[in-house]
Design an enzyme around this catalytic site. Structure first.
Site, PDB file in Angstrom:
ATOM      1  CG  ASN A   9      -1.689   1.173   1.384  1.00  0.00           C
ATOM      2  OD1 ASN A   9      -1.927   2.133   0.456  1.00  0.00           O
ATOM      3  ND2 ASN A   9      -2.492   1.438   2.611  1.00  0.00           N
ATOM      4  CE  LYS A  11       0.067   3.163   4.743  1.00  0.00           C
ATOM      5  NZ  LYS A  11       0.198   3.168   6.111  1.00  0.00           N
ATOM      6  CG  HIS A  95      -5.536   1.811   4.956  1.00  0.00           C
ATOM      7  ND1 HIS A  95      -5.014   3.054   5.985  1.00  0.00           N
ATOM      8  CD2 HIS A  95      -4.666   1.178   5.226  1.00  0.00           C
ATOM      9  CE1 HIS A  95      -3.894   2.669   6.445  1.00  0.00           C
ATOM     10  NE2 HIS A  95      -3.543   1.717   5.794  1.00  0.00           N
ATOM     11  CD  GLU A  97      -2.427   5.439   6.621  1.00  0.00           C
ATOM     12  OE1 GLU A  97      -2.510   5.569   5.387  1.00  0.00           O
ATOM     13  OE2 GLU A  97      -1.590   4.978   7.138  1.00  0.00           O
ATOM     14  CD  GLU A 167      -3.453  -2.476   7.421  1.00  0.00           C
ATOM     15  OE1 GLU A 167      -2.332  -2.657   6.772  1.00  0.00           O
ATOM     16  OE2 GLU A 167      -4.051  -1.367   6.929  1.00  0.00           O
ATOM     17  N   GLY A 173       2.624   2.481  10.733  1.00  0.00           N
ATOM     18  CA  GLY A 173       3.609   3.418  10.597  1.00  0.00           C
ATOM     19  C   GLY A 173       4.261   3.685  11.931  1.00  0.00           C
ATOM     20  CB  SER A 213       5.167  -1.790  11.742  1.00  0.00           C
ATOM     21  OG  SER A 213       4.925  -0.638  11.951  1.00  0.00           O
TER      22      SER A 213
HETATM   23  P1  13P Z   1       3.129   0.272   7.716  1.00  0.00           P
HETATM   24  O1  13P Z   1       3.718  -1.040   7.060  1.00  0.00           O
HETATM   25  O2  13P Z   1       3.910   1.609   6.987  1.00  0.00           O
HETATM   26  O3  13P Z   1       3.091   0.169   9.055  1.00  0.00           O
HETATM   27  O4  13P Z   1       1.652   0.590   6.926  1.00  0.00           O
HETATM   28  C1  13P Z   1       0.891  -0.494   7.118  1.00  0.00           C
HETATM   29  C2  13P Z   1      -0.353  -0.093   6.564  1.00  0.00           C
HETATM   30  O5  13P Z   1      -1.363   0.818   6.805  1.00  0.00           O
HETATM   31  C3  13P Z   1      -0.661  -0.740   5.279  1.00  0.00           C
HETATM   32  O6  13P Z   1      -1.915  -0.638   4.660  1.00  0.00           O
END
Ligand code: 13P
Length: 252
Positions: A9, A11, A95, A97, A167, A173, A213
């Site tokens: 992903n 982002k 997601h 976010e 997740e 992150g 992560s």
């Molecule tokens: P990270 O791997 O950067 O923690 O992000 C995970 C994520 O949100 C995947 O959708």
């Protein structure tokens, strides 16, 4: 037996030119590593470049969101038909976010999932608890509720096109990863919930990824768990060597 799905992903990272360069570099690194499906979910404007660059490779391309209406006065939004017509195969929905910064709810996640499935897209449906919910000991209830609400009204036959990405929001992150045991346990709760809704066969077939992560250092242990069928990877999907190492962990 379930297949691993390793998905990136991106982002809000990478331009179309950077996308072309990345996929051209990645393709030979992951060629023939076919024990898992490999997906990159990229920003809308990178989709055309990604789809072109991934032609003839084992890399599949997805979007990071989709609107639930077919068309209309929704400035700035993208429909499922628009995505599928250009050759997009997957789409991330729900997601954290999107839920946290853009007001998405289980109700809109559910509508988006239905729209994506109707257009023939494969959905990577994200859910997971926030830190306070884990600390309060209600993780199982939270993910079970999200699973039920997000899948409400979705037919059993469409489930083959749904991947659930567990997740935990506190792990995204942050460099904090769920332990393999936590990931396995909570993915297991999601699987039990799917079993209660659709039956054991559907639950056994359901691909449930872990995200938060995941990286080249912890992927092997996470993927070794029986309920973890892959990863949804943010930061580590932006580097070809790190992403390849996770693909390797799924191919070991
Ligand atoms: P990270 O791997 O950067 O923690 O992000 C995970 C994520 O949100 C995947 O959708």
């Amino acid at each position: 037996m379930r297949r691993y799905v390793i998905a990136g992903n991106w982002k809000m990272n990478m331009t179309p030119a950077a996308t072309r360069k990345f996929i051209t570099e990645l393709a030979p690194m992951v060629a023939g590593k076919d024990k898992c499906d490999i997906v990159l979910c990229v920003p809308y404007v990178d989709l055309a470049a990604a789809i072109e660059a991934a032609k003839g490779t084992n890399i599949k391309i997805g979007a990071e969101n989709v609107h639930f209406e077919k068309s209309g006065a929704y400035t700035g939004e993208i429909s499922a038909e628009m995505l599928s017509e250009i050759g997009t195969e997957y789409v991330i929905i729900g997601h954290s976010e999107r839920r946290q910064y853009f007001g998405e709810t289980d109700a809109t996640v559910n509508l988006r999932t239905k729209a994506a499935l109707a257009a023939g897209l494969k959905v990577i449906l994200c859910l997971g608890e926030v830190k306070d919910e884990r600390l309060a000991g209600i993780t199982d209830e939270v993910v079970a509720m999200q699973t039920k609400l997000d899948l409400a009204g979705i037919e059993k036959e469409d489930l083959k096109n749904v991947i659930i990405a567990y997740e935990p929001v506190w792990a995204i992150g942050t460099g904090l990863t769920a332990t393999p045991e936590q990931a396995d346990e909570t993915c297991g709760v999601i699987r039990k919930t799917v079993a209660a809704l659709y039956g054991e066969d559907a639950a056994e077939a359901m691909i449930i990824q872990y995200g938060g992560s995941m990286n080249d250092g912890n992927a092997k242990e996470l993927l070794a768990k029986v309920n973890v069928d892959g990863g949804l990877i943010g930061g580590a999907s932006l580097k070809t060597d790190k992403f390849t190492a996770i693909v390797d962990a799924a191919n070991a």
